[in-house]
Every structure is written in C-alpha cells, then in structure tokens.
Design a protein around this motif. Structure first.
Motif, PDB file in Angstrom:
ATOM      1  N   ARG A 288      16.555  -4.920   3.101  1.00  0.00           N
ATOM      2  CA  ARG A 288      15.173  -4.841   2.614  1.00  0.00           C
ATOM      3  C   ARG A 288      15.203  -4.272   1.203  1.00  0.00           C
ATOM      4  NH1 ARG A 288      11.780  -5.984   6.672  1.00  0.00           N
ATOM      5  NH2 ARG A 288       9.957  -5.121   5.640  1.00  0.00           N
ATOM      6  N   SER A 289      14.645  -5.006   0.285  1.00  0.00           N
ATOM      7  CA  SER A 289      14.648  -4.612  -1.119  1.00  0.00           C
ATOM      8  C   SER A 289      13.500  -3.638  -1.399  1.00  0.00           C
ATOM      9  CB  SER A 289      14.482  -5.869  -1.976  1.00  0.00           C
ATOM     10  OG  SER A 289      14.107  -5.541  -3.279  1.00  0.00           O
ATOM     11  N   ALA A 290      13.711  -2.733  -2.346  1.00  0.00           N
ATOM     12  CA  ALA A 290      12.656  -1.794  -2.742  1.00  0.00           C
ATOM     13  C   ALA A 290      11.488  -2.541  -3.374  1.00  0.00           C
ATOM     14  CB  ALA A 290      13.216  -0.763  -3.710  1.00  0.00           C
ATOM     15  N   VAL A 291      11.772  -3.594  -4.127  1.00  0.00           N
ATOM     16  CA  VAL A 291      10.711  -4.391  -4.753  1.00  0.00           C
ATOM     17  C   VAL A 291       9.877  -5.072  -3.675  1.00  0.00           C
ATOM     18  CG1 VAL A 291      10.265  -6.370  -6.258  1.00  0.00           C
ATOM     19  CG2 VAL A 291      12.073  -4.750  -6.830  1.00  0.00           C
ATOM     20  N   MET A 292      10.554  -5.628  -2.659  1.00  0.00           N
ATOM     21  CA  MET A 292       9.843  -6.285  -1.575  1.00  0.00           C
ATOM     22  C   MET A 292       8.999  -5.273  -0.790  1.00  0.00           C
ATOM     23  SD  MET A 292      11.377  -8.356   1.682  1.00  0.00           S
ATOM     24  CE  MET A 292      12.116  -6.905   2.374  1.00  0.00           C
ATOM     25  N   GLU A 293       9.563  -4.104  -0.526  1.00  0.00           N
ATOM     26  CA  GLU A 293       8.829  -3.068   0.196  1.00  0.00           C
ATOM     27  C   GLU A 293       7.584  -2.636  -0.578  1.00  0.00           C
ATOM     28  OE1 GLU A 293       9.277  -1.763   3.221  1.00  0.00           O
ATOM     29  OE2 GLU A 293      10.992  -3.068   3.575  1.00  0.00           O
ATOM     30  N   GLU A 294       7.724  -2.484  -1.899  1.00  0.00           N
ATOM     31  CA  GLU A 294       6.577  -2.092  -2.714  1.00  0.00           C
ATOM     32  C   GLU A 294       5.507  -3.179  -2.698  1.00  0.00           C
ATOM     33  OE1 GLU A 294       5.508  -0.521  -7.211  1.00  0.00           O
ATOM     34  OE2 GLU A 294       7.546  -1.157  -6.753  1.00  0.00           O
ATOM     35  N   HIS A 295       5.931  -4.429  -2.772  1.00  0.00           N
ATOM     36  CA  HIS A 295       4.998  -5.556  -2.728  1.00  0.00           C
ATOM     37  C   HIS A 295       4.245  -5.573  -1.391  1.00  0.00           C
ATOM     38  CE1 HIS A 295       3.419  -9.478  -3.723  1.00  0.00           C
ATOM     39  NE2 HIS A 295       3.869  -9.953  -2.567  1.00  0.00           N
ATOM     40  N   LEU A 296       4.985  -5.370  -0.284  1.00  0.00           N
ATOM     41  CA  LEU A 296       4.342  -5.325   1.033  1.00  0.00           C
ATOM     42  C   LEU A 296       3.387  -4.139   1.154  1.00  0.00           C
ATOM     43  CD1 LEU A 296       7.318  -6.271   3.363  1.00  0.00           C
ATOM     44  CD2 LEU A 296       5.321  -7.663   2.841  1.00  0.00           C
ATOM     45  N   PHE A 297       3.757  -3.008   0.565  1.00  0.00           N
ATOM     46  CA  PHE A 297       2.888  -1.832   0.596  1.00  0.00           C
ATOM     47  C   PHE A 297       1.566  -2.109  -0.100  1.00  0.00           C
ATOM     48  CE2 PHE A 297       1.346   1.894  -1.738  1.00  0.00           C
ATOM     49  CZ  PHE A 297       1.015   2.709  -0.673  1.00  0.00           C
ATOM     50  N   TRP A 298       1.620  -2.720  -1.290  1.00  0.00           N
ATOM     51  CA  TRP A 298       0.384  -2.981  -2.020  1.00  0.00           C
ATOM     52  C   TRP A 298      -0.458  -4.060  -1.340  1.00  0.00           C
ATOM     53  CZ3 TRP A 298      -1.477   0.672  -4.575  1.00  0.00           C
ATOM     54  CH2 TRP A 298      -0.661   1.555  -5.271  1.00  0.00           C
ATOM     55  N   LYS A 299       0.187  -5.006  -0.670  1.00  0.00           N
ATOM     56  CA  LYS A 299      -0.570  -5.978   0.122  1.00  0.00           C
ATOM     57  C   LYS A 299      -1.320  -5.277   1.252  1.00  0.00           C
ATOM     58  CE  LYS A 299       1.394 -10.510   0.494  1.00  0.00           C
ATOM     59  NZ  LYS A 299       2.395 -11.347   1.167  1.00  0.00           N
ATOM     60  N   PHE A 300      -0.624  -4.353   1.911  1.00  0.00           N
ATOM     61  CA  PHE A 300      -1.252  -3.583   2.984  1.00  0.00           C
ATOM     62  C   PHE A 300      -2.413  -2.747   2.454  1.00  0.00           C
ATOM     63  CE2 PHE A 300      -1.427   0.449   5.332  1.00  0.00           C
ATOM     64  CZ  PHE A 300      -1.786  -0.020   6.575  1.00  0.00           C
ATOM     65  N   GLU A 301      -2.197  -2.092   1.323  1.00  0.00           N
ATOM     66  CA  GLU A 301      -3.261  -1.283   0.726  1.00  0.00           C
ATOM     67  C   GLU A 301      -4.483  -2.143   0.386  1.00  0.00           C
ATOM     68  OE1 GLU A 301      -3.675   2.061   0.081  1.00  0.00           O
ATOM     69  OE2 GLU A 301      -1.940   2.282   1.386  1.00  0.00           O
ATOM     70  N   ALA A 302      -4.261  -3.334  -0.165  1.00  0.00           N
ATOM     71  CA  ALA A 302      -5.367  -4.234  -0.494  1.00  0.00           C
ATOM     72  C   ALA A 302      -6.106  -4.670   0.768  1.00  0.00           C
ATOM     73  CB  ALA A 302      -4.842  -5.452  -1.255  1.00  0.00           C
TER      74      ALA A 302
END
Length: 150
Positions: A101-115
């Motif tokens: 799991r990439s840190a970039v992918m995790e950050e992208h998933l986090f911001w999708k969840f936040e949205a």
C-alpha cells in the motif's frame, strides 16, 4: 394472554430423551469439527505448496513500494492494490514481488473518505433544517386551528 407456544413438553425432559438429544448433537458437533479440521489440514498443505515465500519465511525489501507499470500489471501482486515491492526471502534466497500500500494511495483514499463524510454531513444538515421547518409549520397551523376553534 399466554399462548404457551414457548412451553417445553414434559416428555422432552425425560432422561432418555435428554440423553438421545445430547448424543445426537454431540455427533453433529463431532462431524462439523472433524470436517473443519480435515479441511484445515488440506488447506495448510496446499498453502505450503502454492504460497509465496514471503508468507512462510522472513524477507528483506529490496525495492520500495512503487506503482505497477504496464509490464508488471500481468503479475498477480499488482491486481490487489496496483502497487508492488520487490522482496528477497532470506532462507530460500528467492526474489518475489509482494503487493503493498503506497502512502500516496493511502492519502488519496483518505481525502476521498473525508469528502464523502463532508457530503453526508452537509446532506444531513440540510435534511434536518428542512424537517424542522416542516414541523414548525405544522405546529403553527395546529395552534392557529386551536385559536380559530375558540
């Protein structure tokens, strides 16, 4: 008011019937647990034959987690997350690829969840305001009708 559907017949409490029930359910449990143990043994044997080395032994990461390129997409490790890292198993000294799991992918998933959570919050707030206005309107009409009926 009592229907009696829940009552246990007196014949079911006899020692012979209780013994037969215990024997029956004991055999059922033995059959289920025995099948589960046999399946577990077979699964362990299959896993040992098919499993990648990094599941069975210690490993060292030789290439950090990176996105799969066009050539690597054919590997099964790329199918899970789209990112792989190269690992070297210490005992067998084999190089294999492991999904990561990439840190970039995790950050992208986090911001999708936040949205998504922000959207749900805004929608809920709008619905609460609309419902409160409707209830206020109903209450004021009720009061108006009560005053008119006097």
């Amino acid at each position: 008011m009592e229907s009696g559907w829940w009552r246990v017949p007196l014949a079911c409490c006899r020692p012979r019937v209780l013994l037969l029930h215990a024997l029956f359910w004991g055999l059922v449990a033995l059959r289920v647990f025995g099948a589960a143990l046999l399946a577990e043994d077979k699964l362990a044997a299959v896993k040992a034959a098919v499993a990648p080395c990094w599941l069975l032994e210690d490993f060292v990461v030789t290439a950090e987690c990176s996105e799969c390129d066009a050539f690597q997409t054919t590997r099964s490790a790329c199918g899970q997350t789209g990112y792989v890292e190269k690992v070297n198993c210490t005992k067998s000294n084999r190089d294999e690829y492991k999904s990561c799991r990439s840190a970039v992918m995790e950050e992208h998933l986090f911001w999708k969840f936040e949205a998504a959570m922000l959207s749900v919050t805004a929608l809920s707030a709008i619905l609460v305001v609309l419902r409160q206005r409707r209830l206020d309107r109903l209450a004021s009409e009720k009061v108006r009708r009560q005053i008119e009926s006097i």
